[in-house]
Design a protein around this motif. Structure first.
Motif, PDB file in Angstrom:
ATOM      1  N   LEU A   1       0.853  -1.190   0.000  1.00 51.50           N
ATOM      2  CA  LEU A   1       0.000   0.000   0.000  1.00 51.50           C
ATOM      3  C   LEU A   1       0.883   1.232   0.000  1.00 51.50           C
ATOM      4  CD1 LEU A   1      -2.746   1.460   0.299  1.00 51.50           C
ATOM      5  CD2 LEU A   1      -2.462   1.248   2.783  1.00 51.50           C
ATOM      6  N   ALA A   2       0.676   2.091  -1.011  1.00 50.95           N
ATOM      7  CA  ALA A   2       1.356   3.383  -1.053  1.00 50.95           C
ATOM      8  C   ALA A   2       0.343   4.440  -0.628  1.00 50.95           C
ATOM      9  CB  ALA A   2       1.879   3.670  -2.463  1.00 50.95           C
ATOM     10  N   PHE A   3       0.673   5.183   0.384  1.00 46.81           N
ATOM     11  CA  PHE A   3      -0.287   6.149   0.930  1.00 46.81           C
ATOM     12  C   PHE A   3       0.448   7.248   1.679  1.00 46.81           C
ATOM     13  CE2 PHE A   3       0.891   3.633   4.403  1.00 46.81           C
ATOM     14  CZ  PHE A   3       0.504   4.244   5.587  1.00 46.81           C
ATOM     15  N   ALA A   4      -0.267   8.335   1.901  1.00 49.88           N
ATOM     16  CA  ALA A   4       0.269   9.416   2.731  1.00 49.88           C
ATOM     17  C   ALA A   4      -0.035   9.078   4.180  1.00 49.88           C
ATOM     18  CB  ALA A   4      -0.374  10.741   2.352  1.00 49.88           C
ATOM     19  N   PRO A   5       0.931   9.154   5.080  1.00 46.89           N
ATOM     20  CA  PRO A   5       0.693   8.810   6.485  1.00 46.89           C
ATOM     21  C   PRO A   5      -0.480   9.560   7.097  1.00 46.89           C
ATOM     22  CG  PRO A   5       3.038   9.068   6.086  1.00 46.89           C
ATOM     23  CD  PRO A   5       2.336   9.525   4.838  1.00 46.89           C
ATOM     24  N   GLU A   6      -0.715  10.797   6.641  1.00 47.19           N
ATOM     25  CA  GLU A   6      -1.823  11.579   7.186  1.00 47.19           C
ATOM     26  C   GLU A   6      -3.181  10.942   6.901  1.00 47.19           C
ATOM     27  OE1 GLU A   6       0.552  12.717   5.317  1.00 47.19           O
ATOM     28  OE2 GLU A   6       1.502  14.472   6.225  1.00 47.19           O
ATOM     29  N   SER A   7      -3.253  10.094   5.876  1.00 41.88           N
ATOM     30  CA  SER A   7      -4.534   9.488   5.506  1.00 41.88           C
ATOM     31  C   SER A   7      -4.823   8.203   6.268  1.00 41.88           C
ATOM     32  CB  SER A   7      -4.566   9.206   3.999  1.00 41.88           C
ATOM     33  OG  SER A   7      -3.625   8.198   3.678  1.00 41.88           O
ATOM     34  N   LEU A   8      -3.835   7.693   6.990  1.00 45.07           N
ATOM     35  CA  LEU A   8      -4.038   6.486   7.786  1.00 45.07           C
ATOM     36  C   LEU A   8      -5.032   6.771   8.916  1.00 45.07           C
ATOM     37  CD1 LEU A   8      -3.095   3.541   8.520  1.00 45.07           C
ATOM     38  CD2 LEU A   8      -1.476   4.650  10.081  1.00 45.07           C
ATOM     39  N   ILE A   9      -5.976   5.863   9.129  1.00 42.61           N
ATOM     40  CA  ILE A   9      -6.936   6.011  10.234  1.00 42.61           C
ATOM     41  C   ILE A   9      -6.540   5.096  11.380  1.00 42.61           C
ATOM     42  CG2 ILE A   9      -9.345   5.840  10.949  1.00 42.61           C
ATOM     43  CD1 ILE A   9     -10.154   6.444   8.077  1.00 42.61           C
ATOM     44  N   TYR A  10      -6.433   3.809  11.087  1.00 42.15           N
ATOM     45  CA  TYR A  10      -5.943   2.883  12.112  1.00 42.15           C
ATOM     46  C   TYR A  10      -5.428   1.621  11.444  1.00 42.15           C
ATOM     47  CZ  TYR A  10     -10.214   0.054  11.626  1.00 42.15           C
ATOM     48  OH  TYR A  10     -11.219  -0.737  11.142  1.00 42.15           O
ATOM     49  N   VAL A  11      -4.670   0.840  12.202  1.00 38.72           N
ATOM     50  CA  VAL A  11      -4.174  -0.458  11.753  1.00 38.72           C
ATOM     51  C   VAL A  11      -4.529  -1.471  12.838  1.00 38.72           C
ATOM     52  CG1 VAL A  11      -2.194  -1.816  11.024  1.00 38.72           C
ATOM     53  CG2 VAL A  11      -2.245   0.644  10.565  1.00 38.72           C
ATOM     54  N   GLU A  12      -5.084  -2.588  12.411  1.00 41.22           N
ATOM     55  CA  GLU A  12      -5.453  -3.641  13.357  1.00 41.22           C
ATOM     56  C   GLU A  12      -4.699  -4.921  13.014  1.00 41.22           C
ATOM     57  OE1 GLU A  12      -9.387  -6.093  14.997  1.00 41.22           O
ATOM     58  OE2 GLU A  12      -9.593  -4.586  13.412  1.00 41.22           O
ATOM     59  N   SER A  13      -4.133  -5.539  14.028  1.00 39.97           N
ATOM     60  CA  SER A  13      -3.424  -6.796  13.833  1.00 39.97           C
ATOM     61  C   SER A  13      -4.440  -7.944  13.790  1.00 39.97           C
ATOM     62  CB  SER A  13      -2.426  -7.027  14.968  1.00 39.97           C
ATOM     63  OG  SER A  13      -1.793  -8.276  14.836  1.00 39.97           O
ATOM     64  N   VAL A  14      -4.416  -8.710  12.697  1.00 37.23           N
ATOM     65  CA  VAL A  14      -5.319  -9.860  12.524  1.00 37.23           C
ATOM     66  C   VAL A  14      -4.473 -11.057  12.129  1.00 37.23           C
ATOM     67  CG1 VAL A  14      -7.335 -10.776  11.344  1.00 37.23           C
ATOM     68  CG2 VAL A  14      -7.165  -8.310  11.781  1.00 37.23           C
ATOM     69  N   ALA A  15      -4.235 -11.955  13.083  1.00 33.46           N
ATOM     70  CA  ALA A  15      -3.386 -13.126  12.860  1.00 33.46           C
ATOM     71  C   ALA A  15      -2.016 -12.670  12.344  1.00 33.46           C
ATOM     72  CB  ALA A  15      -4.062 -14.095  11.902  1.00 33.46           C
ATOM     73  N   ASN A  16      -1.620 -13.141  11.166  1.00 34.81           N
ATOM     74  CA  ASN A  16      -0.315 -12.768  10.606  1.00 34.81           C
ATOM     75  C   ASN A  16      -0.415 -11.589   9.650  1.00 34.81           C
ATOM     76  OD1 ASN A  16       1.037 -14.872  11.965  1.00 34.81           O
ATOM     77  ND2 ASN A  16       0.456 -16.335  10.371  1.00 34.81           N
ATOM     78  N   TYR A  17      -1.565 -10.936   9.654  1.00 35.90           N
ATOM     79  CA  TYR A  17      -1.777  -9.817   8.749  1.00 35.90           C
ATOM     80  C   TYR A  17      -2.065  -8.539   9.536  1.00 35.90           C
ATOM     81  CZ  TYR A  17      -2.088 -13.172   4.910  1.00 35.90           C
ATOM     82  OH  TYR A  17      -1.809 -14.150   3.982  1.00 35.90           O
ATOM     83  N   ALA A  18      -1.963  -7.444   8.840  1.00 40.45           N
ATOM     84  CA  ALA A  18      -2.323  -6.141   9.410  1.00 40.45           C
ATOM     85  C   ALA A  18      -3.399  -5.532   8.524  1.00 40.45           C
ATOM     86  CB  ALA A  18      -1.112  -5.222   9.486  1.00 40.45           C
ATOM     87  N   GLU A  19      -4.545  -5.249   9.103  1.00 37.25           N
ATOM     88  CA  GLU A  19      -5.634  -4.623   8.350  1.00 37.25           C
ATOM     89  C   GLU A  19      -5.498  -3.114   8.474  1.00 37.25           C
ATOM     90  OE1 GLU A  19     -10.022  -6.004   7.980  1.00 37.25           O
ATOM     91  OE2 GLU A  19      -9.992  -4.443   9.525  1.00 37.25           O
TER      92      GLU A  19
END
Length: 215
Positions: free
Chosen positions: A112-130
């Protein structure tokens, strides 16, 4: 527990030497002073229970008041920060601000290429990050094969993005308020209805980050 017999013995001695109160208790086969001493022990024990209950109540009240004041202080800081941020910043997305964009993801897996300001949240799900982010004024989500620790290290230079729980990273720009429910802490976010849990140990990090952002 040692204080109870010591206090009872002190009362027994004071009563017999200085006070007119007489407690005449006798039990056949036991020394004369023992029933009276047991009587004073029972009195001291009852008062200890009363004082313990009162102390627990007072401690709980003070603790709740302290937590309430702390939550109110953090929410006031959030409100102040949101007002300042709204007048000085805009939310960028990966198409409008390529110079400020960053890429996260591992190897040949989706990135994922994105501007950090646009990030809302990250959730850890098993071996992945949503990853939940804002793009073209729409809420989007993508699952990346990455650990929360790796993402947190990649985003560590951005003070407004912090890890608030062992399973969550959040952007303070999108935090509406902190609230307490059933003795647990949650962050309410703008745009999304999801409540982000906050560890007790991370609550101080939120306050520190807000203080740094308002300097």
């Amino acid at each position: 527990m040692l204080c109870i017999p010591l206090t009872a013995f002190f009362l027994y001695v004071v009563n017999h030497l200085f006070l007119p109160l007489e407690v005449n208790l006798t039990v056949p086969g036991y020394p004369e002073f023992l029933p009276s001493f047991a009587f004073y022990c029972s009195i001291v024990f009852r008062y200890c229970i009363i004082f313990f209950v009162v102390d627990v109540f007072v401690y709980r009240h003070r603790k709740m008041k302290h937590e309430f004041d702390e939550i109110r202080a953090i929410n006031e800081m959030l409100n102040s920060y949101q007002e300042d941020w709204a007048t000085t910043s805009v939310v960028h997305n990966d198409e409008k601000d390529a110079d400020n964009s960053m890429t996260i993801g591992q190897n040949d897996n989706p990135k994922l290429a994105f501007a950090p300001e646009s990030l809302i949240y990250v959730e850890s799900v098993a071996n992945y990050a949503e990853v939940c982010y804002l793009c073209d004024q729409e809420i989007k989500k993508i699952s990346l094969r990455s650990t929360l620790k790796q993402l947190n290290e990649s985003l560590s230079t951005h003070v407004y993005i912090i890890q608030c729980h062992r399973g969550f990273i959040v952007n303070l720009n999108f935090v509406e308020k902190l609230q307490c429910e059933n003795n647990s802490y949650f962050l309410n976010l703008f745009y999304v209805g999801k409540k982000i849990p906050v560890s007790r140990s991370k609550k101080a990090d939120i306050k520190a980050a807000l203080s740094a952002l308002q300097r």
